[in-house]
Design a protein around this motif. Structure first.
Motif, PDB file in Angstrom:
ATOM      1  N   ALA A 310      26.276 -59.552 151.842  1.00 17.60           N
ATOM      2  CA  ALA A 310      25.896 -59.043 153.156  1.00 17.60           C
ATOM      3  C   ALA A 310      26.287 -57.572 153.246  1.00 17.60           C
ATOM      4  CB  ALA A 310      26.573 -59.852 154.260  1.00 17.60           C
ATOM      5  N   PRO A 311      25.354 -56.627 153.002  1.00 16.91           N
ATOM      6  CA  PRO A 311      25.688 -55.205 153.074  1.00 16.91           C
ATOM      7  C   PRO A 311      26.057 -54.779 154.489  1.00 16.91           C
ATOM      8  CG  PRO A 311      23.593 -55.568 151.938  1.00 16.91           C
ATOM      9  CD  PRO A 311      23.960 -56.854 152.591  1.00 16.91           C
ATOM     10  N   ALA A 312      26.969 -53.813 154.603  1.00 18.14           N
ATOM     11  CA  ALA A 312      27.333 -53.271 155.915  1.00 18.14           C
ATOM     12  C   ALA A 312      26.189 -52.461 156.494  1.00 18.14           C
ATOM     13  CB  ALA A 312      28.592 -52.409 155.790  1.00 18.14           C
ATOM     14  N   ASP A 313      25.498 -51.697 155.641  1.00 20.52           N
ATOM     15  CA  ASP A 313      24.300 -50.977 156.044  1.00 20.52           C
ATOM     16  C   ASP A 313      23.092 -51.757 155.516  1.00 20.52           C
ATOM     17  OD1 ASP A 313      25.834 -48.978 157.187  1.00 20.52           O
ATOM     18  OD2 ASP A 313      25.952 -47.848 155.311  1.00 20.52           O
ATOM     19  N   SER A 314      21.916 -51.137 155.612  1.00 24.23           N
ATOM     20  CA  SER A 314      20.733 -51.812 155.067  1.00 24.23           C
ATOM     21  C   SER A 314      20.874 -52.062 153.581  1.00 24.23           C
ATOM     22  CB  SER A 314      19.483 -50.963 155.348  1.00 24.23           C
ATOM     23  OG  SER A 314      19.235 -50.909 156.733  1.00 24.23           O
ATOM     24  N   VAL A 315      21.499 -51.123 152.882  1.00 17.20           N
ATOM     25  CA  VAL A 315      21.795 -51.305 151.469  1.00 17.20           C
ATOM     26  C   VAL A 315      23.278 -51.055 151.260  1.00 17.20           C
ATOM     27  CG1 VAL A 315      19.500 -50.706 150.632  1.00 17.20           C
ATOM     28  CG2 VAL A 315      21.152 -48.898 151.029  1.00 17.20           C
ATOM     29  N   GLY A 316      23.812 -51.619 150.201  1.00 23.14           N
ATOM     30  CA  GLY A 316      25.253 -51.496 149.984  1.00 23.14           C
ATOM     31  C   GLY A 316      25.616 -51.444 148.521  1.00 23.14           C
ATOM     32  N   GLY A 317      26.928 -51.554 148.261  1.00 23.84           N
ATOM     33  CA  GLY A 317      27.440 -51.427 146.906  1.00 23.84           C
ATOM     34  C   GLY A 317      28.055 -52.688 146.347  1.00 23.84           C
ATOM     35  N   ASP A 318      28.019 -53.798 147.106  1.00 26.26           N
ATOM     36  CA  ASP A 318      28.488 -55.081 146.583  1.00 26.26           C
ATOM     37  C   ASP A 318      27.362 -55.753 145.805  1.00 26.26           C
ATOM     38  OD1 ASP A 318      30.872 -54.665 147.824  1.00 26.26           O
ATOM     39  OD2 ASP A 318      30.830 -56.497 149.025  1.00 26.26           O
ATOM     40  N   PHE A 319      27.733 -56.542 144.799  1.00 19.08           N
ATOM     41  CA  PHE A 319      26.716 -57.269 144.050  1.00 19.08           C
ATOM     42  C   PHE A 319      27.365 -58.402 143.267  1.00 19.08           C
ATOM     43  CE2 PHE A 319      28.264 -53.748 141.550  1.00 19.08           C
ATOM     44  CZ  PHE A 319      28.468 -54.274 140.286  1.00 19.08           C
ATOM     45  N   TYR A 320      26.532 -59.323 142.839  1.00 17.31           N
ATOM     46  CA  TYR A 320      26.969 -60.393 141.944  1.00 17.31           C
ATOM     47  C   TYR A 320      25.819 -60.715 141.005  1.00 17.31           C
ATOM     48  CZ  TYR A 320      24.211 -63.504 144.925  1.00 17.31           C
ATOM     49  OH  TYR A 320      23.188 -64.098 145.613  1.00 17.31           O
ATOM     50  N   HIS A 321      26.136 -61.409 139.918  1.00 18.54           N
ATOM     51  CA  HIS A 321      25.110 -61.843 138.975  1.00 18.54           C
ATOM     52  C   HIS A 321      25.634 -63.067 138.248  1.00 18.54           C
ATOM     53  CE1 HIS A 321      21.397 -61.571 137.037  1.00 18.54           C
ATOM     54  NE2 HIS A 321      21.317 -60.262 136.832  1.00 18.54           N
ATOM     55  N   LEU A 322      24.739 -63.925 137.808  1.00 19.71           N
ATOM     56  CA  LEU A 322      25.088 -65.109 137.034  1.00 19.71           C
ATOM     57  C   LEU A 322      24.126 -65.211 135.868  1.00 19.71           C
ATOM     58  CD1 LEU A 322      25.302 -66.155 140.362  1.00 19.71           C
ATOM     59  CD2 LEU A 322      26.738 -67.775 139.125  1.00 19.71           C
ATOM     60  N   PHE A 323      24.645 -65.663 134.715  1.00 18.08           N
ATOM     61  CA  PHE A 323      23.843 -65.715 133.493  1.00 18.08           C
ATOM     62  C   PHE A 323      24.031 -67.078 132.826  1.00 18.08           C
ATOM     63  CE2 PHE A 323      25.799 -61.573 134.127  1.00 18.08           C
ATOM     64  CZ  PHE A 323      24.697 -60.731 134.216  1.00 18.08           C
ATOM     65  N   ARG A 324      22.925 -67.742 132.537  1.00 10.90           N
ATOM     66  CA  ARG A 324      22.995 -68.943 131.714  1.00 10.90           C
ATOM     67  C   ARG A 324      23.056 -68.495 130.262  1.00 10.90           C
ATOM     68  NH1 ARG A 324      18.977 -73.569 134.039  1.00 10.90           N
ATOM     69  NH2 ARG A 324      19.834 -74.584 132.194  1.00 10.90           N
ATOM     70  N   LEU A 325      24.115 -68.880 129.576  1.00 12.77           N
ATOM     71  CA  LEU A 325      24.353 -68.444 128.213  1.00 12.77           C
ATOM     72  C   LEU A 325      24.240 -69.636 127.261  1.00 12.77           C
ATOM     73  CD1 LEU A 325      27.459 -66.168 128.940  1.00 12.77           C
ATOM     74  CD2 LEU A 325      25.078 -65.452 128.650  1.00 12.77           C
ATOM     75  N   PRO A 326      23.981 -69.373 125.994  1.00  8.68           N
ATOM     76  CA  PRO A 326      23.864 -70.475 125.026  1.00  8.68           C
ATOM     77  C   PRO A 326      25.121 -71.350 125.002  1.00  8.68           C
ATOM     78  CG  PRO A 326      23.102 -68.407 124.061  1.00  8.68           C
ATOM     79  CD  PRO A 326      23.743 -68.058 125.373  1.00  8.68           C
ATOM     80  N   GLY A 328      25.675 -74.040 126.840  1.00  4.57           N
ATOM     81  CA  GLY A 328      26.068 -74.577 128.137  1.00  4.57           C
ATOM     82  C   GLY A 328      27.041 -73.705 128.893  1.00  4.57           C
ATOM     83  N   ARG A 329      27.213 -72.466 128.458  1.00  7.06           N
ATOM     84  CA  ARG A 329      28.154 -71.570 129.126  1.00  7.06           C
ATOM     85  C   ARG A 329      27.487 -70.875 130.320  1.00  7.06           C
ATOM     86  NH1 ARG A 329      29.760 -67.322 125.092  1.00  7.06           N
ATOM     87  NH2 ARG A 329      27.551 -67.555 124.546  1.00  7.06           N
ATOM     88  N   LEU A 330      28.318 -70.327 131.201  1.00  9.08           N
ATOM     89  CA  LEU A 330      27.825 -69.612 132.375  1.00  9.08           C
ATOM     90  C   LEU A 330      28.604 -68.312 132.535  1.00  9.08           C
ATOM     91  CD1 LEU A 330      25.973 -69.704 134.908  1.00  9.08           C
ATOM     92  CD2 LEU A 330      27.923 -70.657 136.163  1.00  9.08           C
ATOM     93  N   GLY A 392      33.254 -62.897 133.914  1.00  8.87           N
ATOM     94  CA  GLY A 392      33.867 -64.026 133.227  1.00  8.87           C
ATOM     95  C   GLY A 392      32.825 -64.959 132.640  1.00  8.87           C
ATOM     96  N   VAL A 393      33.202 -65.651 131.567  1.00 12.00           N
ATOM     97  CA  VAL A 393      32.325 -66.632 130.928  1.00 12.00           C
ATOM     98  C   VAL A 393      33.039 -67.978 130.941  1.00 12.00           C
ATOM     99  CG1 VAL A 393      31.168 -67.330 128.807  1.00 12.00           C
ATOM    100  CG2 VAL A 393      31.215 -64.919 129.456  1.00 12.00           C
ATOM    101  N   ILE A 394      32.428 -68.949 131.624  1.00 13.30           N
ATOM    102  CA  ILE A 394      32.973 -70.306 131.686  1.00 13.30           C
ATOM    103  C   ILE A 394      32.334 -71.135 130.584  1.00 13.30           C
ATOM    104  CG2 ILE A 394      33.321 -72.345 133.122  1.00 13.30           C
ATOM    105  CD1 ILE A 394      32.885 -70.562 135.572  1.00 13.30           C
ATOM    106  N   ASP A 395      33.162 -71.729 129.728  1.00 13.91           N
ATOM    107  CA  ASP A 395      32.681 -72.558 128.625  1.00 13.91           C
ATOM    108  C   ASP A 395      33.218 -73.973 128.819  1.00 13.91           C
ATOM    109  OD1 ASP A 395      31.926 -73.782 126.311  1.00 13.91           O
ATOM    110  OD2 ASP A 395      32.712 -72.239 124.964  1.00 13.91           O
ATOM    111  N   PRO A 396      32.441 -74.869 129.462  1.00 12.98           N
ATOM    112  CA  PRO A 396      32.926 -76.235 129.680  1.00 12.98           C
ATOM    113  C   PRO A 396      33.220 -76.965 128.378  1.00 12.98           C
ATOM    114  CG  PRO A 396      30.981 -75.762 131.014  1.00 12.98           C
ATOM    115  CD  PRO A 396      31.108 -74.660 130.030  1.00 12.98           C
ATOM    116  N   GLY A 397      32.474 -76.624 127.304  1.00 12.89           N
ATOM    117  CA  GLY A 397      32.690 -77.306 126.029  1.00 12.89           C
ATOM    118  C   GLY A 397      34.069 -77.071 125.467  1.00 12.89           C
ATOM    119  N   SER A 398      34.529 -75.819 125.509  1.00 12.99           N
ATOM    120  CA  SER A 398      35.867 -75.511 125.010  1.00 12.99           C
ATOM    121  C   SER A 398      36.927 -75.562 126.106  1.00 12.99           C
ATOM    122  CB  SER A 398      35.872 -74.122 124.368  1.00 12.99           C
ATOM    123  OG  SER A 398      35.610 -73.120 125.340  1.00 12.99           O
TER     124      SER A 398
END
Length: 515
Positions: A310-326, A328-330, A392-398
Motif C-alpha cells: 500500500a503506497p503512501a502516495d500513488s506510487v512508492g518504494g516498497d515492493f515484494y516478489h516471490l519466485f517458484r524455484l526448482p 519445490g523451493r520458494l 530468502g529461499v525456503i527449501d522444504p525438502g532440506s
C-alpha cells in the motif's frame, strides 16, 4: 522464458531446418503436434490419414510436440527435438514480446492522442492576436501589443503584437523609464498625443512621444477576491492628426477587462488540465507499479502466501516478489526504498527486475544481492537513495531457510508454537557501502508449520507506539495465532495499522509465507 506455443502453428524456419536435415542425412523427418488425443503432422512429408508418431519418435518437454526420423534414428531425432524446442521457445518469446510491445504502443498512442486533443484548443497567444487584430482594424491603429505579468520574473512579457515595428522586449515592472511599467504599477491608463512628453526617471530628459499613444491596464476581478492587474495593452499611432479619445480609452478598458477574464480563465483551464493530467498519470503509474508485483494466485496449491503493498502516495518504494524455484523451493523478497514517490518507484522497479533475473538463474541469496547491488549502485548514488532488501529461499525438502538480508530489520520466522526468531541483517542496506560480497544465514524450517513474516517500517510506524513498539505489536499479533491462514493474518495486520494517527504516512507492505 515463455513455454512453446500450445497450438499447431509451426515456426516459419521449421521447414527450412527439415529440408537442411534431409539434404545432410538423406532421411525424412516428421514433426507432430498433439491436440487433445489426436496427432497432427505439423511439418514433413504428407502421410496417410490416421498415422501418428512411431515408437521411435522423441517427444519434446510438455508432450505436445514430437519428432520422428525414418529408419528409427533416435539420436538424430533427439538432436532435431532439441533444435525444435529452442526454436519453439524463441518463437514463443517473439510472440510474447510482440504482445507486450503492442500493449505499450497502444498506451503511448492513447497518451499522444490526449496530447493532440489538448493541443487543438486555441492558445492564449492565438486568441490574443485575433483580438488585437480586431482592435487595430476597428480603431485604425498602426500597432497594438499585449503584455502579461509574470510573477516569477517580476516583469511584463509581450505575448502578442500586431502591426508595424520590431517585436517589443520584456519590461521589468519596476522600470522607471517605461510607460508600460508605470501603467501596470499605478493601475491607471495613459493617453499621449503626438509630441507629448511622459515624465521619466530623474536622470533622463523627457522625450517627446512619437505618435498618439494609449496604454490601459489589464485587470481581473475574481468572484471572491480583490481586483488585480495582470497586464497592459498598448495602442500606438493613428491617422494623421488623430489622437485617442476618452471614448477610445473606455472601449479599450472594457476590452482589457474581457482580455483579463479570458487570460485568467485560460490559466485556470491550463492549471486544471495539468492537474488532471498529473492525477491521471499518477493513477497510471500506480496501476503499472501494482502490475509489477506478482499475482499471488499462481502460488495456489504450492504455498500458503499472502502479501499486500500500500503506497503512501500513488506510487512508492516498497515492493515484494516471490519466485517458484526448482526442487519445490520458494524464493521470497521484500524491499523498502528510503523515500517514496516517483524516484523511489524507479528504484523499486529496477531492483525487482535485477533480483528477478539473478534469482531465476538459481544464484544463492547472497550472490543475488551482490549482483543486484552491482546493477543498482550507479542509480542509487545518482538519486542519493538507499534501500533495505531481504531475499530468502525456503527449501522444504532440506527443511532449511537460507537468506541474505541487506539491512531489512523487520524479518521473522514464526513457529507453530508461537516462538519467534528474528532474521537479522547480514549486511548494510544497498547504497550505504559498496560491498564485494554479501553474507548468508541458514536456519531450520519446519515445512507446513513455520511462517515467514516480512514487513516494512511503514507498518510499524503506523502504530502510535513508535517503530520498535509497533514491530512488537505486529509480531505478537501473528505469533498469537501462528497456524491461521496467511490471508487471515494479513487482514489482521492491516486492520491493526489502519487506525488514524498523527504520524506522516509511509508505504506499507507485508508478506506472509507458509510452505
Amino acid at each position: 522464458m515463455p513455454s512453446p506455443p500450445p497450438h499447431p502453428t509451426a515456426p516459419p524456419a521449421l521447414d527450412e531446418i527439415l529440408a537442411g536435415f534431409r539434404r545432410a542425412h538423406r532421411r525424412e523427418a516428421f514433426v507432430w503436434f498433439r491436440d487433445g488425443s489426436s496427432w497432427t503432422l505439423a511439418a514433413g512429408t504428407t502421410l496417410p490419414p490416421g498415422r501418428g508418431p512411431g515408437p521411435d519418435a522423441v517427444p519434446l518437454p510438455g508432450g505436445a510436440w514430437s519428432v520422428e526420423v525414418t529408419g528409427g534414428e533416435r539420436e538424430a531425432a533427439r538432436f532435431l527435438a532439441s533444435v525444435l524446442h529452442v526454436l519453439l521457445q524463441n518463437d514463443a518469446e517473439v510472440r510474447f514480446f510482440s504482445r507486450e510491445l503492442a500493449e505499450r504502443y497502444e498506451e503511448i498512442t492513447l497518451l499522444y492522442s490526449i496530447s493532440e486533443i489538448l493541443g487543438s484548443v486555441i492558445s492564449l497567444e492565438e486568441a490574443a492576436s485575433t483580438i488585437l487584430s480586431e482592435v487595430a482594424g476597428t480603431l485604425s491603429v498602426r500597432r497594438v501589443a499585449l503584455w502579461l505579468y509574470d510573477p516569477g520574473t517580476e516583469r511584463l512579457d509581450p505575448i502578442a503584437t500586431v502591426g508595424e515595428g520590431a517585436p517589443p522586449k520584456p519590461v521589468r515592472v519596476d522600470d522607471g523609464d517605461s510607460v508600460t511599467a508605470a501603467v501596470f504599477r499605478e493601475r491607471r491608463p495613459v493617453i499621449l498625443e503626438a509630441g507629448d512628453e511622459y515624465p521619466r526617471a530623474d536622470d533622463l530628459a523627457e522625450v517627446p512621444h512619437r505618435g498618439a499613444f494609449l496604454s490601459v491596464p489589464v485587470s481581473y476581478t475574481p468572484p471572491d477576491g480583490e481586483t488585480r492587474t495582470i497586464g497592459v495593452i498598448n495602442l500606438v499611432g493613428r491617422g494623421e492628426g488623430q489622437g485617442f479619445s476618452a471614448g477610445d480609452q473606455k472601449l479599450i478598458t472594457a476590452i482589457a477587462s474581457q482580455i483579463g477574464a479570458a487570460v485568467e480563465n485560460s490559466r485556470l483551464v491550463e492549471a486544471s488540465l495539468r492537474q488532471e493530467r498529473l492525477v491521471r498519470e499518477m493513477e497510471l503509474a500506480h496501476d503499472l507499479q501494482m502490475k509489477l508485483l506478482p499475482p499471488l494466485d499462481q502460488f495456489s496449491g504450492y504455498a500458503d502466501v499472502a502479501a499486500r503493498c500500500a503506497p503512501a502516495d500513488s506510487v512508492g518504494g516498497d515492493f515484494y516478489h516471490l519466485f517458484r524455484l526448482p526442487g519445490g523451493r520458494l524464493g521470497v523478497m521484500i524491499g523498502d526504498v528510503s523515500s517514496h514517490g516517483f524516484g523511489a518507484a524507479l528504484i523499486m522497479a529496477l531492483t525487482m527486475s535485477a533480483v528477478a533475473i539473478h534469482a531465476s538463474e538459481g544464484d544463492s541469496p547472497g550472490e543475488v544481492l551482490r549482483r543486484a547491488h552491482e546493477t543498482l549502485i550507479d542509480e542509487l548514488e545518482t538519486t542519493e537513495m538507499y534501500l533495505t532488501l531481504f531475499y530468502g529461499v525456503i527449501d522444504p525438502g532440506s527443511r532449511r531457510l537460507t537468506y541474505a538480508n541487506a539491512g531489512h530489520q523487520h524479518a521473522f520466522r514464526v513457529g507453530s508454537s508461537g516462538d519467534v526468531e528474528r532474521l537479522a541483517a547480514t549486511d548494510p542496506p544497498f547504497g550505504i557501502v559498496d560491498l564485494g560480497t554479501y553474507g548468508e544465514e541458514s536456519i531450520a524450517w519446519t515445512p507446513g508449520e513455520d511462517l515467514l513474516f516480512l514487513f516494512t517500517d511503514g507498518l510499524a510506524d503506523a502504530l502510535a507506539a513508535g517503530e520498535a513498539a509497533g514491530e512488537t505489536l505486529l509480531v505478537d499479533l501473528v505469533a498469537r495465532d501462528p497456524c491461521a491462514r496467511t490471508g487471515t493474518l494479513l487482514e489482521r495486520v492491516f486492520d491493526l495499522t489502519s487506525r488514524p494517527t498523527e504520524i506522516p504516512p509511509d508505504d506499507r507492505t507485508a508478506v506472509l509465507v507458509r510452505i
